[in-house]
Write an enzyme that holds these catalytic residues in place. Structure first.
Site, PDB file in Angstrom:
ATOM      1  N   CYS A 189       0.842  -1.201   0.000  1.00  0.00           N
ATOM      2  CA  CYS A 189       0.000   0.000   0.000  1.00  0.00           C
ATOM      3  C   CYS A 189       0.874   1.246   0.000  1.00  0.00           C
ATOM      4  CB  CYS A 189      -0.900  -0.017   1.228  1.00  0.00           C
ATOM      5  SG  CYS A 189      -1.741   1.548   1.549  1.00  0.00           S
ATOM      6  N   GLU A 190       0.665   2.139  -0.955  1.00  0.00           N
ATOM      7  CA  GLU A 190       1.506   3.323  -1.053  1.00  0.00           C
ATOM      8  C   GLU A 190       1.179   4.374   0.004  1.00  0.00           C
ATOM      9  OE1 GLU A 190      -0.551   6.220  -4.390  1.00  0.00           O
ATOM     10  OE2 GLU A 190       0.677   4.566  -5.103  1.00  0.00           O
ATOM     11  N   HIS A 191       0.072   4.204   0.721  1.00  0.00           N
ATOM     12  CA  HIS A 191      -0.305   5.183   1.734  1.00  0.00           C
ATOM     13  C   HIS A 191       0.281   4.880   3.107  1.00  0.00           C
ATOM     14  CE1 HIS A 191      -3.993   5.865  -1.001  1.00  0.00           C
ATOM     15  NE2 HIS A 191      -3.056   6.751  -1.274  1.00  0.00           N
ATOM     16  N   HIS A 192       0.475   3.600   3.405  1.00  0.00           N
ATOM     17  CA  HIS A 192       1.012   3.226   4.717  1.00  0.00           C
ATOM     18  C   HIS A 192       2.190   2.257   4.637  1.00  0.00           C
ATOM     19  CE1 HIS A 192      -3.194   4.495   5.618  1.00  0.00           C
ATOM     20  NE2 HIS A 192      -2.598   5.086   6.633  1.00  0.00           N
ATOM     21  N   HIS A 204      -5.825  -6.090   2.675  1.00  0.00           N
ATOM     22  CA  HIS A 204      -4.960  -4.939   2.906  1.00  0.00           C
ATOM     23  C   HIS A 204      -4.646  -4.852   4.393  1.00  0.00           C
ATOM     24  CE1 HIS A 204      -5.727  -2.742  -1.070  1.00  0.00           C
ATOM     25  NE2 HIS A 204      -6.498  -3.823  -1.122  1.00  0.00           N
ATOM     26  N   GLN A 256      -4.911  -0.629  -5.174  1.00  0.00           N
ATOM     27  CA  GLN A 256      -5.407  -1.760  -5.958  1.00  0.00           C
ATOM     28  C   GLN A 256      -6.094  -1.322  -7.237  1.00  0.00           C
ATOM     29  OE1 GLN A 256      -7.305  -4.784  -3.561  1.00  0.00           O
ATOM     30  NE2 GLN A 256      -8.405  -5.621  -5.309  1.00  0.00           N
ATOM     31  N   CYS A 313      -3.311  -2.450   5.827  1.00  0.00           N
ATOM     32  CA  CYS A 313      -3.613  -1.110   6.322  1.00  0.00           C
ATOM     33  C   CYS A 313      -5.055  -1.023   6.815  1.00  0.00           C
ATOM     34  CB  CYS A 313      -3.350  -0.056   5.253  1.00  0.00           C
ATOM     35  SG  CYS A 313      -4.267  -0.276   3.716  1.00  0.00           S
TER      36      CYS A 313
END
Length: 223
Positions: free
Chosen positions: A113-116, A182, A154, A184
């Site tokens: 996940c590019e956010h977390h 996920h 995704q 996250c």
């Protein structure tokens, strides 16, 4: 990042699973440095991160962690960022004139996940109808793996795989479904361990519900 409004904005993007483009956001100089130079820099930065967390970096169990993480980032988890790692996608003439649906189901993948920067993992199901060219079955798995090995959301991942297959096979008759968990979602925030995320992208004959249903029936046969 010192501005409270900026922090709230970035937090909202992450929680909403928002992406800004169907292409991975890379700088123009992303590949000017060698892998070795990148790994050395990441190793130093990660050492500092672990130190800031209060860990004793003289401990035998931890001393090698920054190096291992740097190597893992560049050579494994995010190797799909570098075009030099893209699999060779040679196609072949459909000499046996098979003109029905081909489906490769249950392709396992691991992404991040590019956010977390937490794991995303699951299965992809790919189908296409040849317009005159075919591709080796293992290449379908390699395409999924290549685009998975990036910081991702995704929604972008399924689009990148779909677009690659359309381009390589020169056909609109492609469908891609991805089902993933996920971390996250399951290990932070709401902490729902049983939920999973499904995405789908399709074109050509798969715009017709009957053909999509045929695809869904095929990927469920062994379940």
């Amino acid at each position: 990042m010192n501005n409270l409004k900026d922090k709230e904005f970035f937090e909202t993007i992450g929680e909403n699973h928002q992406m800004t483009s169907s292409e991975s956001p890379l700088r123009k100089d992303a590949f000017d440095k060698s892998d070795e130079v990148k790994m050395a820099a990441i190793e130093n930065h990660f050492f500092d991160i672990m130190t800031e967390m209060g860990l004793d970096m003289t401990d035998d169990s931890l001393r090698g962690t920054p190096h291992r993480v740097a190597k893992m980032f560049v050579k494994e988890l995010f190797s799909g960022l570098d075009p030099k790692n893209k699999p060779k996608l040679s196609t072949f003439e459909n000499g046996y004139q098979y003109n029905k649906m081909l489906v490769e189901a249950d392709i396992t993948f691991n992404s991040t996940c590019e956010h977390h920067f937490l794991p995303i993992f699951g299965k992809a199901h790919v189908g296409y109808v040849s317009s005159g060219r075919v591709i080796g079955l293992s290449k379908l798995n390699r395409i999924v793996d290549y685009y998975s090995r990036r910081p991702q959301v995704q929604e972008r991942l399924v689009m990148q795989i779909f677009n690659e297959l359309k381009t390589s096979l020169n056909t609109e008759d492609v469908i891609v479904v991805m089902e993933a968990k996920h971390l996250c979602v399951s290990s932070r925030g709401i902490k729902h361990e049983n939920s999973f995320t499904s995405t789908i992208q399709y074109g050509g004959i798969f715009n017709e519900k009957e053909n999509r249903n045929d695809f869904f029936n095929l990927i469920k046969q062994d379940k």
